[in-house]
Design a protein around this motif. Structure first.
Motif, PDB file in Angstrom:
ATOM      1  N   LYS A   1       5.810  11.080  12.287  1.00 14.30           N
ATOM      2  CA  LYS A   1       5.957  11.201  10.840  1.00 14.30           C
ATOM      3  C   LYS A   1       7.376  10.900  10.356  1.00 14.30           C
ATOM      4  N   ASN A   2       8.341  10.826  11.269  1.00 11.38           N
ATOM      5  CA  ASN A   2       9.707  10.425  10.901  1.00 11.38           C
ATOM      6  C   ASN A   2       9.948   8.949  11.160  1.00 11.38           C
ATOM      7  N   LEU A   3       8.856   8.208  11.376  1.00 14.61           N
ATOM      8  CA  LEU A   3       8.916   6.766  11.640  1.00 14.61           C
ATOM      9  C   LEU A   3       9.740   6.454  12.883  1.00 14.61           C
ATOM     10  N   GLU A   4       9.642   7.341  13.852  1.00 14.89           N
ATOM     11  CA  GLU A   4      10.272   7.129  15.143  1.00 14.89           C
ATOM     12  C   GLU A   4       9.176   7.064  16.213  1.00 14.89           C
ATOM     13  N   SER A   5       9.585   7.039  17.476  1.00 16.48           N
ATOM     14  CA  SER A   5       8.638   6.953  18.605  1.00 16.48           C
ATOM     15  C   SER A   5       7.668   5.792  18.406  1.00 16.48           C
ATOM     16  N   GLU A   6       8.235   4.630  18.122  1.00 18.18           N
ATOM     17  CA  GLU A   6       7.411   3.451  17.839  1.00 18.18           C
ATOM     18  C   GLU A   6       6.592   3.047  19.059  1.00 18.18           C
TER      19      GLU A   6
ATOM     20  N   GLU B   1       0.850  -1.185   0.000  1.00 16.17           N
ATOM     21  CA  GLU B   1       0.000   0.000   0.000  1.00 16.17           C
ATOM     22  C   GLU B   1       0.886   1.235   0.000  1.00 16.17           C
ATOM     23  N   VAL B   2       0.345   2.329  -0.558  1.00 19.27           N
ATOM     24  CA  VAL B   2       1.078   3.593  -0.595  1.00 19.27           C
ATOM     25  C   VAL B   2       0.095   4.721  -0.314  1.00 19.27           C
ATOM     26  N   VAL B   3       0.486   5.655   0.559  1.00 18.11           N
ATOM     27  CA  VAL B   3      -0.341   6.823   0.842  1.00 18.11           C
ATOM     28  C   VAL B   3       0.529   8.068   0.728  1.00 18.11           C
ATOM     29  N   TYR B   4      -0.127   9.170   0.416  1.00 16.37           N
ATOM     30  CA  TYR B   4       0.563  10.460   0.330  1.00 16.37           C
ATOM     31  C   TYR B   4       0.111  11.337   1.482  1.00 16.37           C
ATOM     32  N   ASP B   5       1.087  11.962   2.151  1.00 13.06           N
ATOM     33  CA  ASP B   5       0.787  12.860   3.264  1.00 13.06           C
ATOM     34  C   ASP B   5       1.144  14.288   2.868  1.00 13.06           C
ATOM     35  N   PRO B   6       0.158  15.163   2.681  1.00 14.19           N
ATOM     36  CA  PRO B   6       0.454  16.541   2.266  1.00 14.19           C
ATOM     37  C   PRO B   6       1.176  17.347   3.322  1.00 14.19           C
ATOM     38  N   GLU B   7       0.986  16.991   4.605  1.00 11.95           N
ATOM     39  CA  GLU B   7       1.661  17.727   5.667  1.00 11.95           C
ATOM     40  C   GLU B   7       3.178  17.550   5.569  1.00 11.95           C
ATOM     41  N   GLU B   8       3.618  16.364   5.186  1.00 11.98           N
ATOM     42  CA  GLU B   8       5.039  16.064   5.067  1.00 11.98           C
ATOM     43  C   GLU B   8       5.527  16.145   3.627  1.00 11.98           C
ATOM     44  N   ASP B   9       4.594  16.235   2.682  1.00 12.88           N
ATOM     45  CA  ASP B   9       4.917  16.109   1.263  1.00 12.88           C
ATOM     46  C   ASP B   9       5.777  14.867   1.053  1.00 12.88           C
ATOM     47  N   ALA B  10       5.233  13.751   1.508  1.00 14.73           N
ATOM     48  CA  ALA B  10       5.987  12.498   1.480  1.00 14.73           C
ATOM     49  C   ALA B  10       5.058  11.335   1.172  1.00 14.73           C
ATOM     50  N   LEU B  11       5.651  10.280   0.617  1.00 10.35           N
ATOM     51  CA  LEU B  11       4.957   9.019   0.431  1.00 10.35           C
ATOM     52  C   LEU B  11       5.333   8.081   1.569  1.00 10.35           C
ATOM     53  N   TYR B  12       4.331   7.371   2.096  1.00  7.86           N
ATOM     54  CA  TYR B  12       4.572   6.309   3.054  1.00  7.86           C
ATOM     55  C   TYR B  12       4.150   5.002   2.394  1.00  7.86           C
TER      56      TYR B  12
END
Length: 410
Positions: free
Chosen positions: A215-220, A138-149
């Motif tokens: 949003k930085n894929l930290e604080s798991e 799956e792929v999503v776009y986050d406008p707040e980060e202007d990034a793909l997850y």
């Protein structure tokens, strides 16, 4: 040999061993952050304009199909590493559609198409990312980060290394900005939330843990469901409405304080789907109104839930549903005309069931307007449907090896 020389040799060996260990760790980190995807421009060559083709050939869709849907474009699935891929997931933000692919045959590989679909015209802007080592689930776009997850899987770098991954990447050049390994064989589903009290990335693998990251894929933070269930989908929405779906058709709502699951709703009498590879996804009305969760339940039909956990509707008609999408074409909530497009498969073909909800889910519930067999379209094969998304005038269908279909809604 003198004691002094022996000490020097031992010291050198210790340094070499320690340095070797440090190099090994650093090397793994570098490999994990390497450029997994390459940017290509082949997507334009994979777009078929059926409106143009119909004028220049005898290719046309069946009459029944064109009563409700007109096939405008097909975005053919790319070939990656010599292997044909299948369209598996769609994400729509404003006028851009993000398409996830994974190899149909072969071990690993996949890609992402990023297509500007303004007014349904996909020929204006399109480019692609491709990888011969990463399955895109799956792929999503986050406008707040202007990034793909991106959720998916890649070969293990070493024994014991993760196979299931979530990555954050630049939507312009495919640079991997951050990544994190999960338990399990594959990251099955991912979603992002931009709540007033927290911005998070949610992910599940094929195990029974729900992951939450910043949003930085930290604080798991890991929230286990227990019981050895296998998650299939996660959905995050406003007002801290986060839901999961597992292989037995259980929908869980996460406690807003993220210290447990607030409730679990069993929609299949705890019977597992007939295949552990079955697709089952949570979806919503794309314009947020009504605030309803749509649940595809494979051979158990589909369900509609409100955020309080009350079942609004269960449609168990013997069909095999894999994805649903809803749209409200009423302006600002007025004069609502609600539609649900439900993708299902059978031995007779690949169908889109169109439901009309004249009074929402109140009263007698949805009315089935039409069940359209996509096999009636002469341009298409019997490839299975994996995902659907609707707007007010277009329906996007991820249809396996056929790629992505863009229909005008008549």
């Amino acid at each position: 040999m003198s004691a002094q020389n022996l000490f020097k040799i031992l010291l050198i060996l210790v340094i070499v061993v320690v340095a070797g260990c440090e190099f090994s760790v650093d090397s793994t980190e570098v490999q994990d952050q390497e450029q997994v995807f390459t940017v290509t421009d082949d997507v334009v060559n994979r777009i078929v304009d059926h409106n143009t083709a119909a004028k220049s050939s005898e290719v046309s869709a069946g009459k029944d199909a064109t009563d409700y849907l007109t096939l405008d474009y097909t975005i053919e699935s790319p070939v990656v590493g010599g292997n044909k891929t299948r369209a598996s997931h769609l994400y729509l933000h404003n006028n851009t559609v993000y398409i996830g692919y994974k190899v149909y045959q072969g071990d690993f590989g996949g890609g992402i198409d990023i297509v500007n679909a303004s007014n349904g015209n996909v020929l204006e802007s399109a480019y692609s990312f491709q990888s011969d080592v990463f399955d895109v689930q799956e792929v999503v776009y986050d406008p707040e980060e202007d990034a793909l997850y991106v959720a998916g899987a890649q070969p293990r770098k070493s024994e014991g290394a993760p196979k299931s991954w979530v990555i954050k990447m630049d939507p312009d050049d495919a640079e991997i900005e951050e990544n994190v390994g999960l338990s399990g064989n594959v990251a099955k589903s991912i979603d992002v939330s931009n709540f007033a009290n927290g911005e998070y990335v949610y992910a599940v693998s094929d195990f029974d843990d729900l992951y939450r990251f910043d949003k930085n894929l930290e604080s798991e933070e890991v929230l286990p469901a227990g019981g050895g269930i296998e998650f299939r989908s996660v959905g995050a929405r406003f007002q801290n409405q986060v839901f999961t779906l597992d292989l037995k058709g259980n929908v869980r709502r996460v406690n807003p304080s993220y210290n447990g699951f607030q409730w679990t709703l069993d929609l299949t009498n705890n019977d597992e789907f007939d295949t552990d590879l079955g697709i089952a996804r949570l979806n919503y009305f794309n314009n947020n109104d009504p605030n309803i969760v749509l649940v595809a339940l494979n051979e158990y039909g589909w369900a509609a839930l409100n955020p309080a956990g009350q079942t609004e509707w269960v449609e168990d008609n013997g069909k095999y549903y894999v994805s649903l999408t809803g749209y409200n074409n009423g302006e600002n909530g007025k004069n609502k005309k609600l539609y649900v497009y439900a993708a299902n498969s059978s031995d007779d073909g690949q169908f889109i069931d169109i439901y009309d909800l004249p009074n929402g889910f109140q009263g007698k519930g949805p009315d089935l307007i039409e069940s359209l067999n996509l096999n009636d379209f002469s341009e298409l094969t019997d490839a299975p449907i994996n995902h659907v998304i609707a707007t007010d005038d277009h329906l996007y269908v991820a249809k396996g090896q056929d790629g992505v279909l863009i229909f005008s809604i008549n």
